[in-house]
Design an enzyme around this catalytic site. Structure first.
Site: not given
Lengths: 234, 234
Positions: A16, A187, A190
């Site tokens: 991601s 967070d 990330h």
């Protein structure tokens, strides 16, 4: 006008943190900006994926046809591999398998024609357990990662890069050199825009070196003959 | 797992305002971010180019091979075409020729398989003469553009879009609906981050509609069978 007509490719392969790298302040967008008129930046980030799943996809997601024009590649797994096996066995990959998967990915890139110095392995970022625990509580899942454990994967990544003579960015360590490192995460897991730009700061020299080695595609406008533009352009 | 394996392409064709669209806050990066796991965004921006030079390059810069996988394209010329002929004859393209060049570009995209509703013509931005004059003085050249003249090209662009039934963004007019429109430019001619995001606001609906019509490439991580990932992935 002997200018290259082929836009080369820069491939970003990972999870991601690669997939979202064109967000505002993102390191993928910075790479594309630096390589304007020289390379297309090809984002092959897959949210939630570990190096095992990435390795399985190799011939499909990084086919040799794509790699033949590729002049730089980042490989950025580990944040999911480093899930705790007792909590998140689905994503977990042992550190030994992670190393083996990275090696297989590098070998594939080399088969596709990349030299080791055109490959950059990026280690997983440091984890802010306090923040990530909150996300886990919100998602109603058990806390599934630990910073020290992620550090093992980071060291393994750097070792693979040494063994295979590729470049590496030890993001886990670089982040924690800053006392205020938790700001590099949005967070706990990330990258924040600041984290993305920290990573870019360490990638930039490799991309700059590449950019300097490539001619701009199509002539500078000021060298086009307005009375006979075809002669300049074709 | 019936998921598409092919990353489609979004093509951005134009001048410097396209070339630099992956800068921080840039509209090209926003497009790439929205289309993650769906499309590769291919930047074919050429700083300083007018629609004539873009049209000459068509078969080379937008070859049919590239267009066959392309599902959306922006065409964004005019800021250079609208140079004043008596001052900057090299860049100047008459408004009639500009329209004809845009038409030829659209026809080429259609030959490559794009439907008119997959094509977005963007008009040149409004010009802040006061600021651009300063740049011209710095560069030791004569003031070479006028906002009202650029407006003629903007209207021509919108008319071509109507005639050929493509979408358009009348950036010149949209900007000037805001009393404080000069903030949308960084030097009187090129877009500031605020201007880039204003443009993106008007492009976004088309890109969102496209994104909603495309499946994500490769399965969501949560649907991968960890005991048999090959079955999910291949």
């Amino acid at each position: 006008m002997a200018c290259k007509r082929l836009y080369r490719k820069a491939v970003l392969f990972g999870d991601s943190i690669t997939q979202v790298s064109f967000e505002e302040g993102g390191w993928g967008a910075s790479a594309a900006d630096l390589l304007q008129r020289k390379c297309d930046v090809v984002n092959r980030g897959l949210s939630g994926y570990n190096s095992r799943w990435g390795r399985i996809l190799l011939p499909h997601i990084l086919p040799l046809d794509l790699l033949k024009d590729t002049v730089i590649a980042t490989v950025f797994f580990g944040a999911n591999d480093a899930s705790l096996p007792e909590i998140a066995p689905d994503k977990y990959v042992s550190v030994e398998d992670y190393s083996a998967n990275l090696k297989e990915i590098v070998e594939h890139l080399k088969t596709g024609g990349l030299r080791p110095d055109q490959i950059i392995l990026i280690s997983p970022p440091a984890l802010n357990g306090e923040e990530w625990r909150k996300v886990c509580i919100e998602k109603d899942v058990k806390m599934n990662r630990k910073n020290e454990n992620t550090g093992r994967y980071s060291r393994a990544c750097v070792q693979v890069a040494k063994d295979l003579e590729t470049h590496s960015v030890d993001l886990w360590s670089i982040m924690q050199e800053d006392k205020d490192w938790k700001r590099y995460l949005c967070d706990g897991l990330h990258l924040s825009p600041a984290g993305s730009q920290l990573l870019w700061k360490h990638l930039e020299k490799h991309f700059t070196k590449l950019a300097e080695s490539l001619e701009m595609i199509y002539p500078d406008w000021s060298s086009i003959d307005p009375d006979n533009p075809e002669a300049s352009l074709l």
